[in-house]
Design a protein around this motif. Structure first.
Motif, PDB file in Angstrom:
ATOM      1  N   GLY A 185       2.280  14.102   1.054  1.00 13.27           N
ATOM      2  CA  GLY A 185       1.665  14.624   2.697  1.00 13.27           C
ATOM      3  C   GLY A 185       2.080  15.971   2.813  1.00 13.27           C
ATOM      4  N   VAL A 186       1.797  16.322   4.403  1.00 15.29           N
ATOM      5  CA  VAL A 186       1.912  17.714   4.755  1.00 15.29           C
ATOM      6  C   VAL A 186       2.934  17.883   5.607  1.00 15.29           C
ATOM      7  CG1 VAL A 186       0.782  19.281   6.310  1.00 15.29           C
ATOM      8  CG2 VAL A 186      -0.841  17.922   4.789  1.00 15.29           C
ATOM      9  N   MET A 238       0.734  -1.133   0.113  1.00 18.23           N
ATOM     10  CA  MET A 238       0.196  -0.141   0.004  1.00 18.23           C
ATOM     11  C   MET A 238       0.946   1.061  -0.077  1.00 18.23           C
ATOM     12  SD  MET A 238      -2.810   1.097   2.849  1.00 18.23           S
ATOM     13  CE  MET A 238      -3.761  -0.173   2.540  1.00 18.23           C
ATOM     14  N   PRO A 239       0.748   2.216  -0.992  1.00 13.91           N
ATOM     15  CA  PRO A 239       1.502   3.435  -0.996  1.00 13.91           C
ATOM     16  C   PRO A 239       1.364   4.028   0.253  1.00 13.91           C
ATOM     17  CG  PRO A 239      -0.643   3.661  -2.331  1.00 13.91           C
ATOM     18  CD  PRO A 239      -0.554   2.267  -1.753  1.00 13.91           C
ATOM     19  N   ARG A 240       2.326   4.937   0.612  1.00 10.73           N
ATOM     20  CA  ARG A 240       2.302   5.690   2.088  1.00 10.73           C
ATOM     21  C   ARG A 240       1.462   6.872   1.773  1.00 10.73           C
ATOM     22  NH1 ARG A 240       7.852   8.121   4.813  1.00 10.73           N
ATOM     23  NH2 ARG A 240       6.774   8.830   6.874  1.00 10.73           N
ATOM     24  N   MET A 241       0.567   6.992   2.822  1.00  7.45           N
ATOM     25  CA  MET A 241      -0.485   7.990   2.972  1.00  7.45           C
ATOM     26  C   MET A 241      -0.086   9.233   3.952  1.00  7.45           C
ATOM     27  SD  MET A 241      -3.967   6.076   2.027  1.00  7.45           S
ATOM     28  CE  MET A 241      -4.192   5.326   3.448  1.00  7.45           C
ATOM     29  N   SER A 242      -0.828  10.191   3.571  1.00  7.83           N
ATOM     30  CA  SER A 242      -0.491  11.258   4.842  1.00  7.83           C
ATOM     31  C   SER A 242      -1.742  11.111   5.716  1.00  7.83           C
ATOM     32  CB  SER A 242      -0.648  12.683   4.239  1.00  7.83           C
ATOM     33  OG  SER A 242      -2.074  12.938   3.719  1.00  7.83           O
ATOM     34  N   TYR A 251      -5.188  -0.835   7.221  1.00  9.14           N
ATOM     35  CA  TYR A 251      -3.986   0.392   7.533  1.00  9.14           C
ATOM     36  C   TYR A 251      -3.006   0.445   8.793  1.00  9.14           C
ATOM     37  CZ  TYR A 251      -7.710   2.145   4.391  1.00  9.14           C
ATOM     38  OH  TYR A 251      -8.763   2.518   3.505  1.00  9.14           O
ATOM     39  N   ARG A 252      -3.060  -0.893   9.305  1.00  9.29           N
ATOM     40  CA  ARG A 252      -2.026  -0.914  10.502  1.00  9.29           C
ATOM     41  C   ARG A 252      -2.236   0.335  11.611  1.00  9.29           C
ATOM     42  NH1 ARG A 252       3.408  -3.036   7.276  1.00  9.29           N
ATOM     43  NH2 ARG A 252       2.425  -4.701   6.237  1.00  9.29           N
ATOM     44  N   VAL A 253      -3.446   0.421  12.062  1.00  9.29           N
ATOM     45  CA  VAL A 253      -3.436   1.591  13.180  1.00  9.29           C
ATOM     46  C   VAL A 253      -4.341   0.764  14.236  1.00  9.29           C
ATOM     47  CG1 VAL A 253      -3.743   3.091  11.194  1.00  9.29           C
ATOM     48  CG2 VAL A 253      -5.813   2.139  11.989  1.00  9.29           C
TER      49      VAL A 253
END
Length: 275
Positions: free
Chosen positions: A196-197, A1-5, A30-32
């Motif tokens: 990302g931010v 999965m691409p890295r997301m902000s 999402y591994r959260v």
């Protein structure tokens, strides 16, 4: 999965929740943790980051002594004032300081001395920001007119540069106008391109698209309502530079991006001038 902000992750979690996916499945996808899923369910914006408590220093017990020496030096003859090395040896000999490097003391004295002078009214307060940056943290933004060569004709447009301070990686976008919509679109494009931010401060000057009023020569600003909502949505931590020449150095990395296209147009015109 691409890295997301974090904002993108919250949006994806909310989308999956609306589609009927279970909380446990989302945690695994999402591994959260459960708290992140609950926070995303409650709001589309991630909660603000908690400031880390300041780390203690072995110099802390000796800072009152150092401040006392610096205050006494304000009224002492120039040749009797303490150098950093003299303060260092006094702390070693008279106060039992140990395991504190000279460089740590030197950094503290350089930061504290002008502040002590300001506290007693000797000089106005001037704060300088060290030019060291953390990866993915600080960034700089500008928004100004540039002259470009479009189909053989010189045209004035507006350039939006967004530059990361640590890596120098920059995203540029040119618009036909300098309206607030273009300013916002430049941010959306830059944050999407960068992935990302920034986690730290993003530096701005007093752009009309963001600032409705500058309050004197301080850093306090009355922002436009749409800008406040926009930066809040994306979680941008804004830092406003001082007005005028005093604040020019505070985002020097991006200042040259605005003038570069115009200089190139001028250089090309000079090379093409008939002899």
């Amino acid at each position: 999965m691409p890295r997301m902000s974090k904002i993108e992750k919250f949006a994806a979690i909310r989308r999956d929740l609306a589609a009927g996916m279970s909380g446990r499945a989302i945690e695994e996808k999402y591994r959260v943790g459960r708290r992140t899923v609950s926070a995303a369910m409650a709001s589309a914006l991630p909660p603000p980051r908690k400031d880390m408590p300041p780390r203690g220093s072995k110099l802390d017990p000796f800072k009152p002594v150092i401040d006392e020496i610096l205050r006494a030096d304000l009224d002492a003859p120039r040749k009797q004032r303490h150098t950093v090395r003299r303060i260092f040896h006094r702390l070693l000999d008279e106060h039992g300081m140990d395991n504190v490097s000279y460089q740590v003391l030197r950094t503290y004295v350089a930061d504290r001395k002008p502040k002590i002078r300001a506290e007693v009214g000797r000089v106005p307060v001037k704060v300088f920001f060290p030019q060291t940056h953390r990866p993915g943290a600080e960034a700089e933004v500008d928004f100004g007119e540039v002259a470009i060569n479009l189909r053989g004709e010189q045209v004035t447009c507006t350039l939006f540069p967004f530059r990361m301070s640590f890596s120098g990686k920059a995203v540029h976008r040119i618009f036909a106008s300098g309206g607030q919509e273009a300013f916002f679109e430049g941010h959306v494009h830059a944050l999407k391109t960068l992935g990302g931010v920034p986690t730290g401060k993003v530096r701005y000057d007093n752009l009309r698209a963001a600032v409705a009023k500058v309050l004197g020569f301080s850093r306090q600003r009355i922002e436009t309502q749409r800008w406040t909502a926009f930066r809040s949505h994306y979680g941008l931590d804004v830092f406003y530079c001082r007005p005028g020449i005093e604040g020019a150095h505070e985002k020097g990395g991006v200042e040259g991006d605005i003038g570069w296209p115009s200089r190139m147009v001028g250089a090309n015109r000079a090379r093409c001038r008939p002899t």
